[in-house]
Design an enzyme around this catalytic site. Sequence first.
Site, PDB file in Angstrom:
ATOM      1  N   HIS A  12       0.846  -1.241  -0.192  1.00  0.00           N
ATOM      2  CA  HIS A  12       0.047   0.008   0.003  1.00  0.00           C
ATOM      3  C   HIS A  12       0.996   1.141   0.237  1.00  0.00           C
ATOM      4  CE1 HIS A  12      -0.171  -0.815   4.687  1.00  0.00           C
ATOM      5  NE2 HIS A  12       0.912   0.283   4.404  1.00  0.00           N
ATOM      6  N   HIS A  59      -0.967   5.109   9.802  1.00  0.00           N
ATOM      7  CA  HIS A  59       0.343   5.695   9.647  1.00  0.00           C
ATOM      8  C   HIS A  59       0.077   7.168  10.382  1.00  0.00           C
ATOM      9  CE1 HIS A  59       0.059   2.737   6.280  1.00  0.00           C
ATOM     10  NE2 HIS A  59       1.487   2.830   6.301  1.00  0.00           N
ATOM     11  N   HIS A 193      11.133  -3.247   2.938  1.00  0.00           N
ATOM     12  CA  HIS A 193      11.378  -2.009   2.823  1.00  0.00           C
ATOM     13  C   HIS A 193      11.922  -1.430   4.164  1.00  0.00           C
ATOM     14  CE1 HIS A 193       7.171  -1.732   3.903  1.00  0.00           C
ATOM     15  NE2 HIS A 193       7.186  -0.221   4.099  1.00  0.00           N
ATOM     16  N   GLU A 240       5.252  -5.375   8.506  1.00  0.00           N
ATOM     17  CA  GLU A 240       3.675  -4.868   8.072  1.00  0.00           C
ATOM     18  C   GLU A 240       3.115  -6.370   7.536  1.00  0.00           C
ATOM     19  OE1 GLU A 240       4.060  -0.304   6.859  1.00  0.00           O
ATOM     20  OE2 GLU A 240       3.700  -1.840   5.123  1.00  0.00           O
TER      21      GLU A 240
END
Length: 280
Positions: A12, A59, A193, A240
């Site tokens: 996402h 977030h 990431h 995540e």
Amino acid sequence: MARITAGLATSHVPAIGMAIDLGKTQDAYWQPLFAGYEWTRSWADAAPPDVVILVYNDHASAFDLTMIPTFALGTAASFQPCDEGYGPRPVPVVQGHPELAAHLAQSLILDEFDLTLMNQLDVDHGLTVPLSLVYGQPEAWPTKVIPLAVNVVQYPPPTGNRCFNLGKAIRRAVASYPEDLSVQVWGTGGMSHQIQGARAGLINQEWDNRFLDAIVSDPAAVAAIPHIEYLREAGSEGVEMVMWLIMRGALSDDVEALHRFYHVPASNTAVGHLVLQPQP
């Protein structure tokens, strides 16, 4: 009764949303990524579900360090796109399904999962980017959405095993809902990431692809992966991917992989995508 007809997993990345919003999807940098979702868009257009249970992480938009729910279930009738510092994304308001959400809340809490119930919740790119990848830029989303926010930002996040078992509990909850509904469960986030520190920009393609293999064929092994392995192999934000396990747990033990896509890079991030169909 309600039934789970498919599971979908996708990254996402916020820059994907910006590329869509600014009309850059056919630019040389972005076109290969969006091409990997063409199959999914055709598949989704053919038979949109009644409801998507969309697992994502906030977030620091709806939650911050003053309140950090491990699992937060959106029970409202609608969810506004939030302002993440550059204005809300120009996407439709997300329409919820309060009746199914209330049933999920009751079933999951009585199944001993402690949920935070959100009767008001603004949603950020973690939820809207997956919808845009699958449904493009419609005037209204073609499905109702129940957000399920998971804390994977502030230590300690839930284990992969806890997420996998929550998915199984969602499967039981949906199966006990009396209305005839087609339900999909989406797990979002990842893949490898890291956005800060000495390893900023880390991408581990080998690890990512092993994860894509195993979550289809051996999800119990993926559920046993400890947090430290995600951090070491997939970067500080790679954790995540435990949210994909909620989706996988919600499906049957045996699944068919209808579509798989992996792409590097998208704003210094690896993008992974799966569409899974439960087998009898």
